[in-house]
Design a protein around this motif. Sequence first.
Motif, PDB file in Angstrom:
ATOM      1  N   GLY A 196       1.221   5.164 -13.213  1.00  0.00           N
ATOM      2  CA  GLY A 196       1.681   6.503 -12.841  1.00  0.00           C
ATOM      3  C   GLY A 196       1.313   6.932 -11.442  1.00  0.00           C
ATOM      4  O   GLY A 196       1.504   8.099 -11.070  1.00  0.00           O
ATOM      5  N   ASN A 197       0.794   6.005 -10.647  1.00  0.00           N
ATOM      6  CA  ASN A 197       0.379   6.325  -9.272  1.00  0.00           C
ATOM      7  C   ASN A 197       1.470   6.062  -8.235  1.00  0.00           C
ATOM      8  O   ASN A 197       1.186   6.004  -7.043  1.00  0.00           O
ATOM      9  CB  ASN A 197      -0.854   5.489  -8.893  1.00  0.00           C
ATOM     10  N   PHE A 198       2.711   5.908  -8.679  1.00  0.00           N
ATOM     11  CA  PHE A 198       3.785   5.449  -7.807  1.00  0.00           C
ATOM     12  C   PHE A 198       3.864   6.237  -6.495  1.00  0.00           C
ATOM     13  O   PHE A 198       3.972   5.647  -5.408  1.00  0.00           O
ATOM     14  CB  PHE A 198       5.120   5.550  -8.542  1.00  0.00           C
ATOM     15  N   LEU A 199       3.803   7.538  -6.562  1.00  0.00           N
ATOM     16  CA  LEU A 199       3.998   8.365  -5.367  1.00  0.00           C
ATOM     17  C   LEU A 199       2.806   8.344  -4.424  1.00  0.00           C
ATOM     18  O   LEU A 199       2.944   8.697  -3.246  1.00  0.00           O
ATOM     19  CB  LEU A 199       4.304   9.814  -5.769  1.00  0.00           C
ATOM     20  N   GLU A 200       1.660   7.903  -4.917  1.00  0.00           N
ATOM     21  CA  GLU A 200       0.450   7.899  -4.093  1.00  0.00           C
ATOM     22  C   GLU A 200       0.064   6.518  -3.586  1.00  0.00           C
ATOM     23  O   GLU A 200      -0.850   6.380  -2.765  1.00  0.00           O
ATOM     24  CB  GLU A 200      -0.733   8.468  -4.885  1.00  0.00           C
ATOM     25  N   THR A 201       0.721   5.474  -4.047  1.00  0.00           N
ATOM     26  CA  THR A 201       0.315   4.116  -3.681  1.00  0.00           C
ATOM     27  C   THR A 201       0.560   3.850  -2.203  1.00  0.00           C
ATOM     28  O   THR A 201       1.624   4.148  -1.672  1.00  0.00           O
ATOM     29  CB  THR A 201       1.097   3.079  -4.513  1.00  0.00           C
ATOM     30  N   THR A 202      -0.435   3.279  -1.542  1.00  0.00           N
ATOM     31  CA  THR A 202      -0.313   2.983  -0.111  1.00  0.00           C
ATOM     32  C   THR A 202       0.496   1.707   0.104  1.00  0.00           C
ATOM     33  O   THR A 202       0.609   0.852  -0.787  1.00  0.00           O
ATOM     34  CB  THR A 202      -1.697   2.781   0.526  1.00  0.00           C
ATOM     35  N   TRP A 203       1.046   1.561   1.318  1.00  0.00           N
ATOM     36  CA  TRP A 203       1.802   0.364   1.634  1.00  0.00           C
ATOM     37  C   TRP A 203       0.939  -0.887   1.508  1.00  0.00           C
ATOM     38  O   TRP A 203       1.408  -1.934   1.063  1.00  0.00           O
ATOM     39  CB  TRP A 203       2.390   0.439   3.035  1.00  0.00           C
ATOM     40  N   GLU A 204      -0.318  -0.791   1.871  1.00  0.00           N
ATOM     41  CA  GLU A 204      -1.203  -1.958   1.796  1.00  0.00           C
ATOM     42  C   GLU A 204      -1.252  -2.519   0.378  1.00  0.00           C
ATOM     43  O   GLU A 204      -1.190  -3.738   0.173  1.00  0.00           O
ATOM     44  CB  GLU A 204      -2.602  -1.594   2.282  1.00  0.00           C
ATOM     45  N   ASP A 205      -1.331  -1.638  -0.622  1.00  0.00           N
ATOM     46  CA  ASP A 205      -1.375  -2.093  -2.010  1.00  0.00           C
ATOM     47  C   ASP A 205       0.000  -2.542  -2.496  1.00  0.00           C
ATOM     48  O   ASP A 205       0.113  -3.490  -3.277  1.00  0.00           O
ATOM     49  CB  ASP A 205      -1.934  -0.995  -2.907  1.00  0.00           C
ATOM     50  N   VAL A 206       1.034  -1.861  -2.031  1.00  0.00           N
ATOM     51  CA  VAL A 206       2.396  -2.294  -2.373  1.00  0.00           C
ATOM     52  C   VAL A 206       2.653  -3.691  -1.815  1.00  0.00           C
ATOM     53  O   VAL A 206       3.238  -4.554  -2.486  1.00  0.00           O
ATOM     54  CB  VAL A 206       3.437  -1.300  -1.824  1.00  0.00           C
ATOM     55  N   ALA A 207       2.198  -3.928  -0.585  1.00  0.00           N
ATOM     56  CA  ALA A 207       2.413  -5.233   0.055  1.00  0.00           C
ATOM     57  C   ALA A 207       1.753  -6.353  -0.751  1.00  0.00           C
ATOM     58  O   ALA A 207       2.312  -7.453  -0.882  1.00  0.00           O
ATOM     59  CB  ALA A 207       1.864  -5.211   1.480  1.00  0.00           C
TER      60      ALA A 207
END
Length: 260
Positions: free
Chosen positions: A106-117
């Motif tokens: 449920g953290n989709f809107l708060e996730t940083t690009w670093e973690d998405v990468a």
Amino acid sequence: MGILEGKKILVTGVLTDASIGFHVARVAQEQGAEVVLTAYPRPTLTARTAKRLPTGRDNPPPVVELDVTNAEQLAGLADELRGHGFDRLDGVVHAIGFAPQTALGGNFLETTWEDVAIALHSSAYSLKSLTMACMPLMKEGGSVVGLDFDATKAWPVYDWMGVAKAGLESCSRYLAKYLGPQGIRVNLVAAGPLATMAAKSIPGFEGMTEMWPQVAPLGWDIKDSEPTARACAALLSDWFPATTGEIVHVDGGLHAVGAA
């Protein structure tokens, strides 16, 4: 004689005997394949788990340490496999997925690009990088099979892993396009939720495991990886010689229906 008799198959993602990769390796051996495992981040645990495969404690498959985000390890993979007697590969199983906790639950809107990468690199781009690392041993063609989770919907709590799976699906289609002329098929198996260590690490994932058996037309057993493993074995075999870029759903049929 099994449908994988004489084939040499690389299987990733084996950590414990609850791992989907473990059951794929098990069924592959039962169907006559010679198997090699890759391991990350705990090669010693994978080596212990390998002894539970049908070949047993006395003849477990070799285990090669491989972080699919490590360019140096990928570059040396073919030579490492040759050192274990694998002068060719007929099949590769990509059973890898990882996302930081901040990218899930449920953290989709708060996730940083670093973690998405990290999620995209580990779970989507790695299909391409693993396949290319194995290419020197697949000069006669072969089959690449990846483990998927239906990315056509936005699932609760799955968040950026869902986006990564969408990338995995697209990546598999492009690999199918570019590698088809070399006789290499690339397909995915989209399994329903299974009781693996990876699934248990997703906050709130039990909501999907409770819903799935009630909605899937064929029902669903989260503890039974056999149907998924058999689908992978079939795609690794010669029984699908003209199938590539496909997603085979092994989910009790839930993908085909709406609400219960």
